[in-house]
Design a protein around this motif. Sequence first.
Motif, PDB file in Angstrom:
ATOM      1  N   PHE A 123       0.829  -1.200   0.000  1.00 38.46           N
ATOM      2  CA  PHE A 123       0.000   0.000   0.000  1.00 38.46           C
ATOM      3  C   PHE A 123       0.864   1.251   0.000  1.00 38.46           C
ATOM      4  O   PHE A 123       2.057   1.215   0.340  1.00 38.46           O
ATOM      5  CB  PHE A 123      -0.950   0.016   1.210  1.00 38.46           C
ATOM      6  N   THR A 124       0.258   2.334  -0.391  1.00 40.79           N
ATOM      7  CA  THR A 124       0.919   3.632  -0.358  1.00 40.79           C
ATOM      8  C   THR A 124      -0.128   4.695  -0.090  1.00 40.79           C
ATOM      9  O   THR A 124      -1.326   4.420  -0.042  1.00 40.79           O
ATOM     10  CB  THR A 124       1.663   3.918  -1.673  1.00 40.79           C
ATOM     11  N   TYR A 125       0.340   5.928   0.092  1.00 37.70           N
ATOM     12  CA  TYR A 125      -0.553   7.040   0.377  1.00 37.70           C
ATOM     13  C   TYR A 125      -0.371   8.138  -0.672  1.00 37.70           C
ATOM     14  O   TYR A 125       0.683   8.239  -1.310  1.00 37.70           O
ATOM     15  CB  TYR A 125      -0.245   7.658   1.745  1.00 37.70           C
ATOM     16  N   PHE A 126      -1.384   8.941  -0.838  1.00 35.78           N
ATOM     17  CA  PHE A 126      -1.219  10.244  -1.482  1.00 35.78           C
ATOM     18  C   PHE A 126      -2.144  11.227  -0.788  1.00 35.78           C
ATOM     19  O   PHE A 126      -3.009  10.841   0.007  1.00 35.78           O
ATOM     20  CB  PHE A 126      -1.458  10.181  -3.006  1.00 35.78           C
ATOM     21  N   TYR A 127      -1.935  12.511  -1.048  1.00 40.68           N
ATOM     22  CA  TYR A 127      -2.646  13.563  -0.332  1.00 40.68           C
ATOM     23  C   TYR A 127      -3.438  14.430  -1.296  1.00 40.68           C
ATOM     24  O   TYR A 127      -2.972  14.732  -2.405  1.00 40.68           O
ATOM     25  CB  TYR A 127      -1.666  14.437   0.462  1.00 40.68           C
ATOM     26  N   VAL A 128      -4.613  14.832  -0.863  1.00 38.24           N
ATOM     27  CA  VAL A 128      -5.448  15.755  -1.621  1.00 38.24           C
ATOM     28  C   VAL A 128      -5.584  17.026  -0.796  1.00 38.24           C
ATOM     29  O   VAL A 128      -6.041  16.984   0.351  1.00 38.24           O
ATOM     30  CB  VAL A 128      -6.844  15.157  -1.910  1.00 38.24           C
ATOM     31  N   LYS A 129      -5.174  18.156  -1.386  1.00 42.52           N
ATOM     32  CA  LYS A 129      -5.156  19.431  -0.665  1.00 42.52           C
ATOM     33  C   LYS A 129      -5.759  20.530  -1.532  1.00 42.52           C
ATOM     34  O   LYS A 129      -5.921  20.361  -2.740  1.00 42.52           O
ATOM     35  CB  LYS A 129      -3.723  19.818  -0.284  1.00 42.52           C
ATOM     36  N   LYS A 130      -6.051  21.652  -0.918  1.00 41.30           N
ATOM     37  CA  LYS A 130      -6.477  22.818  -1.679  1.00 41.30           C
ATOM     38  C   LYS A 130      -5.250  23.474  -2.291  1.00 41.30           C
ATOM     39  O   LYS A 130      -4.201  23.602  -1.647  1.00 41.30           O
ATOM     40  CB  LYS A 130      -7.220  23.816  -0.780  1.00 41.30           C
ATOM     41  N   THR A 131      -5.381  23.908  -3.519  1.00 43.54           N
ATOM     42  CA  THR A 131      -4.254  24.531  -4.208  1.00 43.54           C
ATOM     43  C   THR A 131      -3.873  25.849  -3.557  1.00 43.54           C
ATOM     44  O   THR A 131      -4.723  26.658  -3.200  1.00 43.54           O
ATOM     45  CB  THR A 131      -4.608  24.779  -5.685  1.00 43.54           C
ATOM     46  N   ASP A 132      -2.578  26.039  -3.378  1.00 47.63           N
ATOM     47  CA  ASP A 132      -2.026  27.271  -2.822  1.00 47.63           C
ATOM     48  C   ASP A 132      -0.736  27.567  -3.586  1.00 47.63           C
ATOM     49  O   ASP A 132       0.138  26.706  -3.694  1.00 47.63           O
ATOM     50  CB  ASP A 132      -1.757  27.089  -1.328  1.00 47.63           C
ATOM     51  N   ALA A 133      -0.619  28.772  -4.140  1.00 52.22           N
ATOM     52  CA  ALA A 133       0.555  29.112  -4.955  1.00 52.22           C
ATOM     53  C   ALA A 133       1.849  28.954  -4.156  1.00 52.22           C
ATOM     54  O   ALA A 133       2.863  28.501  -4.699  1.00 52.22           O
ATOM     55  CB  ALA A 133       0.429  30.537  -5.486  1.00 52.22           C
ATOM     56  N   SER A 134       1.828  29.312  -2.870  1.00 55.15           N
ATOM     57  CA  SER A 134       3.029  29.170  -2.040  1.00 55.15           C
ATOM     58  C   SER A 134       3.503  27.721  -2.033  1.00 55.15           C
ATOM     59  O   SER A 134       4.697  27.429  -2.180  1.00 55.15           O
ATOM     60  CB  SER A 134       2.745  29.625  -0.603  1.00 55.15           C
ATOM     61  N   ARG A 135       2.563  26.805  -1.851  1.00 54.65           N
ATOM     62  CA  ARG A 135       2.912  25.387  -1.807  1.00 54.65           C
ATOM     63  C   ARG A 135       3.425  24.902  -3.162  1.00 54.65           C
ATOM     64  O   ARG A 135       4.352  24.096  -3.239  1.00 54.65           O
ATOM     65  CB  ARG A 135       1.698  24.576  -1.372  1.00 54.65           C
ATOM     66  N   VAL A 136       2.830  25.395  -4.248  1.00 54.55           N
ATOM     67  CA  VAL A 136       3.281  25.002  -5.587  1.00 54.55           C
ATOM     68  C   VAL A 136       4.724  25.454  -5.813  1.00 54.55           C
ATOM     69  O   VAL A 136       5.563  24.672  -6.289  1.00 54.55           O
ATOM     70  CB  VAL A 136       2.350  25.576  -6.668  1.00 54.55           C
TER      71      VAL A 136
END
Length: 358
Positions: A123-136
């Motif tokens: 198994f593995t994980y991934f994350y779903v987040k709200k887009t934020d330019a700083s994070r990009v």
Amino acid sequence: MSEEKLMSKKKPAYPVNKKLDGYLHRYNRKIEIPIFYEDLLRFAGSIVVYDSEGADTLWVRVYYSDFEREEIDLSLKRVYSILHSDGSDGILEFLSVDAVDYCTFGNSKPFRIKVRNILNDNFTYFYVKKTDASRVYGLELEHMLSPYNLNFLVYGDTLIEEHIAGIPGDVFISDMLPKCTEAEKAQLAKEFVKFNERCMIRLLGDMRSYNYVIVPVHDFDHVVYKIRAIDFDQQCFEGKLKVYRPQFFKENFKMVELVRTKLQKNSVDQYKIEERSIVAKRILSSGNRIKRLVSISKTDDISLKENIDQLKLQIYELTKDLDFKKSTTMGEVLSLALDFVKRNYQDVNMKQILNNEP
């Protein structure tokens, strides 16, 4: 180690502008996905997730109505296929979405998706987040300027990030650091110096112990530890230079003590110069990609005016480079910081390092 308050109360999320959106499309980061962050908020209820010691992890496991669950599971499997494979439906029958966890702690409030291969239970994980330019910006700079490549996707207001495996820094410091050998502690001290320097150079803030992981790597007859950032929310936002230096957070006190007791000043200076030099080489090897990203950031609104004014003066005091005083955006500060490192350290040789020459 300073006890002063380093962080602002809350960083706002900044939208991805047209230029950054075009950049993401050019480098295959922008791909249409079948589910959005807002869709996952339609959960019917939740239960608290505890760790193996019975402590609250600050995550809750959410569940959906039967009608919603079937659609959401299928969409999340397709996201996994897009992120880790060729995006086809051929592998979907072998996948199971075992858990959808939601974290209310911090700015991003991410969903963590656990996907299992039913044929072998990997198994593995991934994350779903709200887009934020700083994070990009943070993710892209980590991809280009750190030793590690990152896999992520952006579509509309939704950001998909792959999981970064490792031992959470706070867990490692409390549970595993005391058991390390003296040689391992010295190697960890070296790695923390390099990590500290890398964060400061590319203006990645808030690297408290729970925002990075320790990765043990087995090398012949011993273990080498690496440090990887896992949270990129605080890229190019805060005004205090100390925020971009992990050594000033109280959560990292034991790592700072490790540096103090295990490394002489000459060694610390050597490792700082080595890290600046290798970052300079990565800037050069990234070519037009990093030039395009930094150019976009120079006209982007990703911080507050008072933060920009404070940071540019503090970096000027450190570098004595007058160009910093002329900066009007956080992207310009970042651009000058990277140019300063490239200009001063791209040709560092071993003689300079041994003589501790700037």
